[in-house]
Design a protein around this motif. Structure first.
Motif, PDB file in Angstrom:
ATOM      1  N   THR A  29      -3.356   4.027  -1.581  1.00 33.72           N
ATOM      2  CA  THR A  29      -4.257   4.358  -0.481  1.00 33.72           C
ATOM      3  C   THR A  29      -4.242   5.864  -0.259  1.00 33.72           C
ATOM      4  O   THR A  29      -3.384   6.579  -0.766  1.00 33.72           O
ATOM      5  CB  THR A  29      -3.858   3.609   0.804  1.00 33.72           C
ATOM      6  OG1 THR A  29      -2.488   3.868   1.110  1.00 33.72           O
ATOM      7  CG2 THR A  29      -4.069   2.101   0.643  1.00 33.72           C
ATOM      8  N   CYS A  53       0.856  -1.188   0.000  1.00 34.07           N
ATOM      9  CA  CYS A  53       0.000   0.000   0.000  1.00 34.07           C
ATOM     10  C   CYS A  53       0.892   1.239   0.000  1.00 34.07           C
ATOM     11  O   CYS A  53       1.742   1.393   0.870  1.00 34.07           O
ATOM     12  CB  CYS A  53      -0.882   0.018   1.241  1.00 34.07           C
ATOM     13  SG  CYS A  53      -1.928  -1.429   1.400  1.00 34.07           S
ATOM     14  N   SER A  94      -4.229   2.941   5.673  1.00 32.93           N
ATOM     15  CA  SER A  94      -3.875   1.812   4.816  1.00 32.93           C
ATOM     16  C   SER A  94      -4.560   0.533   5.285  1.00 32.93           C
ATOM     17  O   SER A  94      -5.137  -0.210   4.477  1.00 32.93           O
ATOM     18  CB  SER A  94      -2.357   1.636   4.818  1.00 32.93           C
ATOM     19  OG  SER A  94      -1.978   0.462   4.184  1.00 32.93           O
TER      20      SER A  94
END
Length: 134
Positions: free
Chosen positions: A64, A38, A76
């Motif tokens: 994210t 992420c 996240s």
């Protein structure tokens, strides 16, 4: 045992290269883990991350929301939480934390497999007094 290694980052690129190289040394991780990367930096593309994240397993890269330094990891986790249910374990990392020796992680996961613990925070295999489970 199905494990998800959940990485959260903002500007780390070289760290992902090193992280994946260490990961790929572990037959256990390659056979039992997936990786979720992420990144909340709008200036780093999924394609650039994919070049760096050469984990030899199922790997997903997602962008994210950037909520700042204090909130990034929580955002996240929140935005990808729906992906966790397919796994026995979700281990949250930053890309500058390298698994250079998988034995302590394997030991922890095998020990926890038969407990009622839902979460382990700050696991230190050599400093058991620092461990928190609930």
């Amino acid at each position: 045992m199905k494990i998800l290694l959940h990485y959260n980052s903002y500007r780390q690129l070289e760290e992902y290269t090193l992280s994946s190289q260490f990961f790929n040394r572990s037959e256990f991780l390659k056979q039992n883990a997936s990786v979720l990367v992420c990144c909340n930096n709008e200036n780093i593309s999924v394609e650039e991350l994919a070049k760096r994240c050469q984990y030899q397993c199922k790997t997903e890269i997602v962008k994210t929301t950037n909520t700042g330094w204090f909130g990034g990891q929580f955002t996240s986790i929140s935005e990808t939480f729906h992906k966790f249910s397919d796994y026995d374990y979700v281990v949250h990392f930053t890309p500058d934390v390298y698994i250079v020796d998988d034995r302590p992680l394997i030991q922890l996961l095998e020990e926890e497999l038969h407990t009622d613990n839902a979460m382990i925070l700050d696991y230190h295999p050599y400093h058991a007094d620092c461990n928190i489970s609930f």
